[in-house]
Each structure stands twice: as C-alpha cells, then as structure tokens.
Write an enzyme that holds these catalytic residues in place. Sequence first.
Site, PDB file in Angstrom:
ATOM      1  N   GLU A 152      30.327  90.514  54.266  1.00 45.35           N
ATOM      2  CA  GLU A 152      31.741  90.694  53.947  1.00 45.35           C
ATOM      3  C   GLU A 152      32.419  91.604  54.965  1.00 45.35           C
ATOM      4  O   GLU A 152      33.521  91.314  55.447  1.00 45.35           O
ATOM      5  CB  GLU A 152      31.903  91.300  52.548  1.00 45.35           C
ATOM      6  CG  GLU A 152      31.309  90.447  51.433  1.00 45.35           C
ATOM      7  CD  GLU A 152      29.898  90.841  51.084  1.00 45.35           C
ATOM      8  OE1 GLU A 152      29.558  90.800  49.892  1.00 45.35           O
ATOM      9  OE2 GLU A 152      29.133  91.188  52.002  1.00 45.35           O
TER      10      GLU A 152
ATOM     11  N   CYS B  18      28.107  93.804  46.888  1.00 44.98           N
ATOM     12  CA  CYS B  18      27.372  94.923  46.291  1.00 44.98           C
ATOM     13  C   CYS B  18      28.332  96.045  45.890  1.00 44.98           C
ATOM     14  O   CYS B  18      29.453  96.140  46.386  1.00 44.98           O
ATOM     15  CB  CYS B  18      26.330  95.451  47.271  1.00 44.98           C
ATOM     16  SG  CYS B  18      27.019  96.130  48.803  1.00 44.98           S
TER      17      CYS B  18
ATOM     18  N   ALA C  76       4.935  68.323  61.468  1.00 55.07           N
ATOM     19  CA  ALA C  76       5.631  67.245  62.169  1.00 55.07           C
ATOM     20  C   ALA C  76       4.836  65.964  61.972  1.00 55.07           C
ATOM     21  O   ALA C  76       3.603  65.971  62.044  1.00 55.07           O
ATOM     22  CB  ALA C  76       5.772  67.571  63.651  1.00 55.07           C
TER      23      ALA C  76
ATOM     24  N   SER D 162      -1.638  65.573  69.202  1.00 54.03           N
ATOM     25  CA  SER D 162      -0.286  65.546  68.636  1.00 54.03           C
ATOM     26  C   SER D 162       0.785  65.893  69.666  1.00 54.03           C
ATOM     27  O   SER D 162       1.974  65.851  69.347  1.00 54.03           O
ATOM     28  CB  SER D 162      -0.190  66.549  67.478  1.00 54.03           C
ATOM     29  OG  SER D 162      -0.461  67.866  67.926  1.00 54.03           O
TER      30      SER D 162
ATOM     31  N   ARG E  54       9.426  80.874  65.012  1.00 58.80           N
ATOM     32  CA  ARG E  54       8.357  81.835  65.323  1.00 58.80           C
ATOM     33  C   ARG E  54       8.926  83.207  65.674  1.00 58.80           C
ATOM     34  O   ARG E  54       8.321  84.232  65.360  1.00 58.80           O
ATOM     35  CB  ARG E  54       7.517  81.313  66.493  1.00 58.80           C
ATOM     36  CG  ARG E  54       6.629  80.138  66.165  1.00 58.80           C
ATOM     37  CD  ARG E  54       5.822  79.735  67.393  1.00 58.80           C
ATOM     38  NE  ARG E  54       4.978  78.574  67.159  1.00 58.80           N
ATOM     39  CZ  ARG E  54       4.173  78.040  68.072  1.00 58.80           C
ATOM     40  NH1 ARG E  54       4.130  78.569  69.296  1.00 58.80           N
ATOM     41  NH2 ARG E  54       3.433  76.987  67.776  1.00 58.80           N
TER      42      ARG E  54
ATOM     43  N   THR F 166      -7.013  73.296  63.504  1.00 63.96           N
ATOM     44  CA  THR F 166      -5.947  73.402  64.501  1.00 63.96           C
ATOM     45  C   THR F 166      -6.347  74.364  65.609  1.00 63.96           C
ATOM     46  O   THR F 166      -6.078  74.117  66.796  1.00 63.96           O
ATOM     47  CB  THR F 166      -4.647  73.882  63.831  1.00 63.96           C
ATOM     48  OG1 THR F 166      -4.273  72.952  62.815  1.00 63.96           O
ATOM     49  CG2 THR F 166      -3.514  73.995  64.841  1.00 63.96           C
TER      50      THR F 166
ATOM     51  N   LEU G 140       0.494  80.311  69.838  1.00 67.35           N
ATOM     52  CA  LEU G 140       1.218  80.793  68.655  1.00 67.35           C
ATOM     53  C   LEU G 140       2.248  81.863  68.999  1.00 67.35           C
ATOM     54  O   LEU G 140       2.486  82.789  68.229  1.00 67.35           O
ATOM     55  CB  LEU G 140       0.247  81.306  67.582  1.00 67.35           C
ATOM     56  CG  LEU G 140      -0.819  80.301  67.112  1.00 67.35           C
ATOM     57  CD1 LEU G 140      -1.627  80.888  65.969  1.00 67.35           C
ATOM     58  CD2 LEU G 140      -0.185  78.973  66.708  1.00 67.35           C
TER      59      LEU G 140
ATOM     60  N   GLU H 129       1.758  76.566  60.479  1.00 66.65           N
ATOM     61  CA  GLU H 129       1.762  75.353  61.298  1.00 66.65           C
ATOM     62  C   GLU H 129       0.369  74.753  61.331  1.00 66.65           C
ATOM     63  O   GLU H 129      -0.029  74.133  62.308  1.00 66.65           O
ATOM     64  CB  GLU H 129       2.235  75.681  62.719  1.00 66.65           C
ATOM     65  CG  GLU H 129       3.632  76.251  62.817  1.00 66.65           C
ATOM     66  CD  GLU H 129       4.052  76.459  64.263  1.00 66.65           C
ATOM     67  OE1 GLU H 129       3.919  75.515  65.071  1.00 66.65           O
ATOM     68  OE2 GLU H 129       4.509  77.569  64.587  1.00 66.65           O
TER      69      GLU H 129
ATOM     70  N   GLY I 205      -1.639  72.332  59.936  1.00 65.83           N
ATOM     71  CA  GLY I 205      -2.241  71.042  59.695  1.00 65.83           C
ATOM     72  C   GLY I 205      -2.246  70.664  58.223  1.00 65.83           C
ATOM     73  O   GLY I 205      -1.904  71.455  57.338  1.00 65.83           O
TER      74      GLY I 205
END
Length: 388
Positions: free
Chosen positions: A67, A93, A171, A185, A201, A213, A221, A319, A321
């Site tokens: 706000e 608030c 995905a 993949s 991430r 994975t 990562l 992520e 699998g």
Amino acid sequence: MSPHHIIHAARPEREHPCRRFMLEALRLSRNGLGRTAPNPMVGALLVREGQILARGWHTAYGEKHAERAALDEARKKGVDPSTCTLVVTLEPCVHHGHTPPCAEAVLEAGIRHVVVGAPDPNPVAAGGARRLAEAGVKVEFGAAPQECLDNIADFLLFQHGHRPYVLLKLAASLDGRIADRHGRSRGLSSPESLAYVHWLRSRVQAVLIGGNTFYMDNPKLTARLGHESDGAQPLAVVVGGRLPDADSSFYLLRERPGSTIFFTGKKEAAGGRGTALRGLGLRIHGLEEEKNDMSGGLCLEQCLDILRREYNCFYVLCEGGGRLGLSLLRQGLADEFLLHMAPRVLGDSLARPLFDGAGAQSLEQSLNLRFISGERRGPDLCLRYMSR
C-alpha cells in the site's frame, strides 16, 4: 462502526467490477516471491475511472508494504490518492512492525474506497478493514477471494507450520514424458521456461532433487541469471538411498561442497561414504523411512523440517523427477505443482513418465490437484496447481 461500510462478497453469479484489477495486483505481488518471507506477498493498485494510476508490491521482508509503495508511486506521478480506489490483495495492517500501519497510511492519503482481497490471518496485524470502516471508508471484499487466499498459502504455512513451502516443478511432453528412454531431458523445455526456472531458483533457499536426477544429470542447481544475479545461490539438496563416492567427479562434490546437503537412510549416512563426504565439507543427514509412503521411501517431512530448522529455508524448489515428486505429493508436502508442458510428443512407452513409483491402482485412489492458473512461456504452457 457502521456495518454497511464493509461489503463481504458480490453475488456468485456476478463478477466483481474490480476483479481484473485484483488479478493484476496478485500478479504484481508474485514479484516478492521468496523475498518477503516470513511475511506474505502483497500487491496493491490505485485505480480511477477504470485506469490503473499507481502500482506497488511488498518487495522484501522489512521493506515498505504494498500500500505504501503504491502511494509513493502515485505521489511521484502527481496522482492524488484521495480520488482513487485502493485495490489490495491482503487486508491493510494495523500494527507497528518494521513499517508503520498501512491502514493509517490509507487514511492519511484520504482514500475513501478500498477493495480487499483476503482478510489478514495474523491476529497481530488483522483489523485493518474494521479500522478503515470505522473511519468512514467503504471497504469491500469479494474480488477474486479464492485467488487471494491461495496467494497467502505460504504465509499460512509459516504461521502454523514448521517446514518450508514446497514448489514442485516438472517439465513434460504432451504425452507426459519428462525424458526419453535413455533418461535424456536436455532440450525438452523452451529457453523461456528455463529462464523462469533460474528465476525461481534465485528466489528459494534450496533446490531439491532425487538420487536418480543427481546421478543421471550431474546438475549444478545454481541460479544463472547473468547480469541480474545478485550472487546468492540456493542450497543444493539431494535425497536418495545411496551416497556417491567422495572421489567421484560430480559437480556438487567438486565445486559446491559447502552448499550441498545429502539426505539418505540412517545406516548409509553413518557409513564410510557419509564420513568421507563430510570430510569434503558436505552436510549429510540420515532420515527415517516413511511408513505411509507406498514406495517405501524416506521421510521427506523430516528432511523439510531439518531444512527449515537448521538451514533457515522458507522455500524449497523440487526439480527432482517423477519418483521424488510423487513421494512429495503422497506425503502431502508439495504445496504447489508447476508443470511446464512442451508441445512435443515422444510416443514411447519406455520414455520416463511424469510421475513414477507405487501409484494409485484405481481412479478412486488417485491424487487430486486444484488448477490455479496457466501462462505461456515461449512455446511451452506453464500450468500451476495447488494440492489443497
């Protein structure tokens, strides 16, 4: 207080006139994902005669609320807030925290009409709608109420739970395959989808994958945002029954040992490989088995509890699998499911399925998710679901 100053809902068959503005405020609020915790994400608009004149959102914990951000933008643009309707995703608030009460800022700006998305579930901060109504402001609820409640699902978890908020991202092709029969993949998702994943991430404190994975993809990562990166990287978290050898060449062992955590069975964690990996600087934790998981896997709730309690993780992006994803869903630990659907068809029954493991034997036993939203990222369609 005059009761007629608070209107709680439009009739179900009639769309609230401010619904499209509330949806835009919700979209703005998502800019704060991962930065506002343990506070909620909030977006706000100042609207006049069907036009948005100012925008604001809560950018980070300890920073000004949505706000006040919208009011600041209005003043910079020379817009008089007293001539506008305030549309805000969460009740303003009334308490002094890191910032002064937003309800008082609204009153000081002379605003006479406020449309609120959801009531504040925090008893310390709640009461803004009542405060405004007592001062003669017309306060309305009912514009996109479910969407606004969904937007504070993480905030509710932080208030009442002891684990991170979990985003499960997968995905898949149109026929529900996440990799070919050889486990490859790469190239499935569009560059736009991949860029979004790297943004995600950058907003979480940990990225979680399963052992399959880890061994198949040898991932980094990390959040790779180019010039936008602020240098902060999420923890890399691997859950699996078998630890790697300390002398293996996996990226996480060689390049990120200080920010990598392995969760495995108690016996494996206490064994020789666990000791050797700790010597490299990795953190190794032993987990109990999850008795209620039909796959006989590890207790992921214990894993998440450790991430929150010992590593201060508010958000975890999985992520990992189809097998790990199914375990999270079956154990009731995936709060949101983000599915990036690529316009491809493999047509191979041996390709890796979207979910894998000891699943339901009938439709009556299936897991049911609730669709929230969808948007295109390049040629891909990103679908967002919630588990409850």
